[in-house]
Scaffold this motif. Structure first.
Motif, PDB file in Angstrom:
ATOM      1  N   PHE A  64       0.874  -1.370  -0.053  1.00 51.79           N
ATOM      2  CA  PHE A  64      -0.009  -0.075   0.027  1.00 51.79           C
ATOM      3  C   PHE A  64       1.051   1.277   0.039  1.00 51.79           C
ATOM      4  O   PHE A  64       0.308   2.269  -0.059  1.00 51.79           O
ATOM      5  CB  PHE A  64      -0.996  -0.035   1.114  1.00 51.79           C
ATOM      6  CG  PHE A  64      -2.186  -0.894   1.126  1.00 51.79           C
ATOM      7  CD1 PHE A  64      -3.060  -0.572   0.531  1.00 51.79           C
ATOM      8  CD2 PHE A  64      -2.000  -2.152   1.502  1.00 51.79           C
ATOM      9  CE1 PHE A  64      -4.258  -1.332   0.223  1.00 51.79           C
ATOM     10  CE2 PHE A  64      -2.875  -2.943   1.440  1.00 51.79           C
ATOM     11  CZ  PHE A  64      -4.256  -2.922   0.914  1.00 51.79           C
ATOM     12  N   GLY A  65       2.118   1.018   0.008  1.00 53.65           N
ATOM     13  CA  GLY A  65       3.122   2.174  -0.084  1.00 53.65           C
ATOM     14  C   GLY A  65       3.109   2.970  -1.381  1.00 53.65           C
ATOM     15  O   GLY A  65       2.727   2.502  -2.346  1.00 53.65           O
ATOM     16  N   ASP A 114      -1.418   1.249  -5.338  1.00 55.14           N
ATOM     17  CA  ASP A 114      -1.374   2.568  -5.934  1.00 55.14           C
ATOM     18  C   ASP A 114      -1.423   2.855  -7.314  1.00 55.14           C
ATOM     19  O   ASP A 114      -2.147   3.273  -8.129  1.00 55.14           O
ATOM     20  CB  ASP A 114      -0.398   3.528  -5.264  1.00 55.14           C
ATOM     21  CG  ASP A 114      -0.742   3.972  -3.798  1.00 55.14           C
ATOM     22  OD1 ASP A 114      -1.750   3.264  -3.269  1.00 55.14           O
ATOM     23  OD2 ASP A 114       0.116   4.593  -3.074  1.00 55.14           O
ATOM     24  N   PRO A 115      -0.500   1.916  -8.124  1.00 52.07           N
ATOM     25  CA  PRO A 115      -0.463   2.075  -9.476  1.00 52.07           C
ATOM     26  C   PRO A 115      -1.759   1.438 -10.058  1.00 52.07           C
ATOM     27  O   PRO A 115      -2.071   1.831 -11.229  1.00 52.07           O
ATOM     28  CB  PRO A 115       0.837   1.055  -9.944  1.00 52.07           C
ATOM     29  CG  PRO A 115       1.619   1.230  -8.482  1.00 52.07           C
ATOM     30  CD  PRO A 115       0.700   1.313  -7.680  1.00 52.07           C
ATOM     31  N   ILE A 116      -2.257   0.379  -9.394  1.00 55.14           N
ATOM     32  CA  ILE A 116      -3.372  -0.088  -9.949  1.00 55.14           C
ATOM     33  C   ILE A 116      -4.696   0.960  -9.705  1.00 55.14           C
ATOM     34  O   ILE A 116      -5.174   0.993 -10.852  1.00 55.14           O
ATOM     35  CB  ILE A 116      -3.789  -1.498  -9.098  1.00 55.14           C
ATOM     36  CG1 ILE A 116      -2.676  -2.552  -9.499  1.00 55.14           C
ATOM     37  CG2 ILE A 116      -5.198  -2.134  -9.501  1.00 55.14           C
ATOM     38  CD1 ILE A 116      -2.933  -3.613  -8.676  1.00 55.14           C
ATOM     39  N   VAL A 130       7.481  -1.485 -11.001  1.00 55.86           N
ATOM     40  CA  VAL A 130       7.490  -2.128  -9.860  1.00 55.86           C
ATOM     41  C   VAL A 130       6.700  -3.465 -10.335  1.00 55.86           C
ATOM     42  O   VAL A 130       6.676  -4.739  -9.758  1.00 55.86           O
ATOM     43  CB  VAL A 130       6.505  -1.910  -8.793  1.00 55.86           C
ATOM     44  CG1 VAL A 130       7.335  -0.719  -8.013  1.00 55.86           C
ATOM     45  CG2 VAL A 130       5.224  -1.405  -8.950  1.00 55.86           C
ATOM     46  N   PHE A 131       5.955  -3.674 -11.704  1.00 52.23           N
ATOM     47  CA  PHE A 131       5.273  -4.844 -12.042  1.00 52.23           C
ATOM     48  C   PHE A 131       6.324  -5.714 -12.978  1.00 52.23           C
ATOM     49  O   PHE A 131       6.008  -6.832 -13.304  1.00 52.23           O
ATOM     50  CB  PHE A 131       4.055  -4.402 -12.519  1.00 52.23           C
ATOM     51  CG  PHE A 131       3.003  -3.792 -11.999  1.00 52.23           C
ATOM     52  CD1 PHE A 131       2.620  -4.688 -11.015  1.00 52.23           C
ATOM     53  CD2 PHE A 131       2.770  -2.419 -11.490  1.00 52.23           C
ATOM     54  CE1 PHE A 131       1.487  -4.133 -10.026  1.00 52.23           C
ATOM     55  CE2 PHE A 131       1.870  -2.173 -10.945  1.00 52.23           C
ATOM     56  CZ  PHE A 131       1.050  -3.133  -9.980  1.00 52.23           C
ATOM     57  N   SER A 132       7.253  -5.124 -13.603  1.00 50.52           N
ATOM     58  CA  SER A 132       8.068  -5.802 -14.572  1.00 50.52           C
ATOM     59  C   SER A 132       8.888  -6.785 -14.295  1.00 50.52           C
ATOM     60  O   SER A 132       8.997  -6.988 -13.039  1.00 50.52           O
ATOM     61  CB  SER A 132       9.091  -4.767 -15.369  1.00 50.52           C
ATOM     62  OG  SER A 132      10.092  -4.436 -14.431  1.00 50.52           O
ATOM     63  N   LEU A 133       9.002  -7.949 -15.191  1.00 55.63           N
ATOM     64  CA  LEU A 133       9.852  -8.963 -14.506  1.00 55.63           C
ATOM     65  C   LEU A 133      11.080  -8.533 -14.650  1.00 55.63           C
ATOM     66  O   LEU A 133      11.529  -7.599 -15.225  1.00 55.63           O
ATOM     67  CB  LEU A 133       9.676 -10.241 -15.900  1.00 55.63           C
ATOM     68  CG  LEU A 133       8.416 -10.767 -15.860  1.00 55.63           C
ATOM     69  CD1 LEU A 133       8.320 -12.155 -17.053  1.00 55.63           C
ATOM     70  CD2 LEU A 133       8.147 -11.391 -14.493  1.00 55.63           C
TER      71      LEU A 133
END
Lengths: 313, 302
Positions: free
Chosen positions: A146-147, A153-155, B55-58
């Motif tokens: 949640f940080g 947050d990006p979602i 933050v989502f990438s492999l």
């Protein structure tokens, strides 16, 4: 009739010798736990009670008896200090969260696991996962998710929602801590309730199915009364969390600095103790809370045990 | 007849819909529990900048070095002045292993013996003893931490591994309740047969009843070991010179968030978090069936 236990009185061969050996075994088997209990529980609690009637005298470098002074200070804080009142309220909020949200959810989840939802075995193992992970890691994973660098947050941003500061406000932080407690706390209760439900004879479930009893009726009128003793124990354990919970807010609010809005009774004691001087006040504070709250727990337990009779099956 | 078939079909359809809805709920909850760990595991293999950019990438080039770095680079300073020393994660691992192994052995040995005795032997105050055990388990006394600290200090066990083992090895705590519930499902007739053959009480316990109860003793031991490995507050307060991994990982988290050297090096922090949970995950995966079966069999009833 099958004998279910050993009994010294009914022993026939060399009765006296057997009786002595019997009690020697009992004494040896229970010696360590009982001695440890008397020392750690008995002695420590008695010295904490004694300490609550003293204050530390710097000049004499020892504790001197001051009667109820510490308790008066505690009471004064409870009545006049807004921060303490807020902390008490925070602590008491764990009662409804644990007993009226987490507990019913656990029962519901356990019931459907009992009713063989597809993948139930795997789900039970996954649900138990938070119970085996270190709290420092799990709280960090939750807090980080949640940080600002986390994945929630990006979602939300992609969905066009402006994410709030999850752990930075006096209103949202306690809610997030409670949410964490429910999220991470279900698994352990689920395993306990699953255990209780698995002991319910299968014939009862099959018979109710033949009679056309629906899920709601089966859960409320058959299952809950049959697992009632486990529910009572779990409810009481949930109630006692008011006095014991502190690691969740401690870690979720960033270890060292616990703002007023997340403080709890135990967290206050944990954070405040740094020298011998504070011991008497903290002992009085903790014991005062215990004295006020434990009778409530015992009353509720007594009341709940009258609801349904313990059925042997 | 047709009505009954239609009614049965309707009932089955309703049942299927309910179970499908429940399955979706269970699946979502399970994903919510697993995904954060998976995400941490994935990001532990990135570089600092790779993580901060997406933050989502492999991970483009998995940084396995993060794990070896995390084991030796992060250090916790214990003691002060001339006595100050630095302990890295390997040292913390060693502390955790020694503490967990010793405490688990003590806890399970004494709990199993006590639970067996209270379950099968009749002696004065037996019921009272069981009630006291349950009472102390569910009703906590708050405010005794300073008294406990003073007591441990007075007897010279503060800041020693045997001291914390003594605190952990309760004998009449949660392990006792679990084992007591499991012993209740064990038949006394085996002990009766041993007695007829001339076995004494200790021999009956150690050679007959204990081997028979090994599955649930193992389950209780693993649950206790996981609890001791994860315990934060006891070593943080009573064992400051020998930090364990669960205490150390918190210090590392703070270091990464606040220190100037490794500031925002989250992949390294994630590696240390994964290292901390790996032994538990392996232990749990290996004994998952035993744990679940015996937790379910033992139950909790007070």
């Amino acid at each position: 009739m099958i004998k279910k236990y050993s009994n010294a009185a009914t022993a026939t061969p060399c009765r006296k010798k057997y009786k002595i050996a019997y009690y020697v075994f009992v004494a040896i088997a229970l010696a360590y736990p009982l001695i440890r209990f008397l020392i750690v529980w008995g002695y420590v609690n008695i010295s904490a009670i004694w300490s609550s009637f003293t204050r530390y005298d710097i000049l004499r470098d020892k504790n001197i008896f001051v009667g109820f002074l510490q308790y008066r200070l505690v009471l004064n804080k409870f009545i006049n200090d807004e921060g303490t009142q807020k902390m008490l309220l925070n602590s008491f909020m764990y009662f409804p969260v644990t007993c009226f949200i987490s507990l019913p959810l656990s029962i519901l989840f356990s019931y459907f696991l009992y009713k063989k939802v597809p993948g139930g075995g795997i789900f039970r193992v996954i649900f138990y996962l938070p119970s085996i992970l270190p709290i420092a890691v799990l709280t960090m994973a939750f807090r980080f998710a949640f940080g600002p660098d986390g994945f929630i947050d990006p979602i939300l941003i992609r969905l066009g929602i402006t994410p709030p500061l999850w752990f930075g406000s006096s209103t949202l932080t306690p809610i997030m801590i409670f949410f964490y407690c429910v999220w991470a706390g279900l698994g352990f209760n689920i395993v306990l309730f699953s255990g209780a439900m698995s002991r319910v004879p299968i014939e009862i479930s099959e018979y109710s199915k033949l009679e056309g009893v629906g899920y709601t009726r089966e859960l409320l009128q058959i299952m809950i009364p049959l697992i009632w003793p486990t529910i009572v124990t779990t409810f009481v354990l949930g109630m006692s969390s008011v006095l014991t919970v502190y690691l969740q807010p401690y870690f979720l609010m960033g270890s060292n600095s616990a703002p007023t809005y997340g403080r709890t009774i135990s967290l206050d004691i944990f954070n405040s103790y740094s020298s011998e001087m504070q011991a008497p006040y903290l002992a009085a504070f903790g014991l005062f809370c215990t004295i006020c709250y434990v009778p409530v727990i015992l009353l509720v337990r007594g009341f709940m045990t009258r609801f349904f009779k313990d059925v042997a099956y | 007849m047709v009505d009954r078939i239609i009614q049965k079909l309707k009932h089955n359809l309703k049942d299927t819909i309910i179970k499908a809805v429940i399955f979706v709920i269970f699946f979502s909850y399970a994903v919510s529990l697993i995904y954060p760990l998976f995400w941490i595991g994935l990001n532990s293999l990135k570089t600092k900048f790779e993580f901060l950019s997406d933050v989502f990438s492999l991970p483009k080039n998995p940084q396995w070095d993060n794990y070896t770095l995390a084991l030796v680079r992060f250090k916790v300073t214990v003691g002060a002045g001339d006595w100050a020393k630095e302990v890295n994660m390997l040292g913390m691992f060693l502390n955790s292993i020694i503490l967990t192994a010793g405490a688990t052995f003590g806890e399970i040995f004494f709990s199993a013996l006590a639970a067996y005795t209270v379950c099968f032997y009749r002696f004065p105050l037996r019921r009272a003893l069981y009630s006291i055990i349950i009472f102390t388990l569910v009703v906590p006394l708050v405010g005794t931490l300073p008294a406990m600290y003073k007591f441990m200090n007075d007897i010279g066990l503060i800041d020693t591994i045997p001291g914390v083992m003594f605190l952990y090895a309760n004998g009449i705590g949660f392990s006792f309740v679990l084992l007591y519930g499991s012993f209740q499902n064990l038949s006394w007739s085996y002990a009766e047969a041993a007695k007829v053959d001339g076995a004494g009480h200790f021999r009956t316990y150690f050679q007959i009843m204990m081997p028979l109860s090994l599955p649930f003793i193992t389950a209780a031991a693993i649950i206790a070991a996981i609890g001791f490995w994860n315990n934060y507050e006891t070593p943080a307060i009573f064992l400051q010179s020998y930090p364990t991994v669960s205490v150390g990982v918190n210090t590392i988290i703070i270091q990464v968030q606040r220190s100037s050297v490794d500031r925002n090096n989250y992949p390294l922090m994630f590696s240390s978090m994964i290292i901390t949970v790996i032994p538990i995950i392996i232990l749990f995966a290996a004994f998952q069936k035993t744990i679940m079966k015996n937790m379910v069999a033992g139950g909790l009833k007070g």
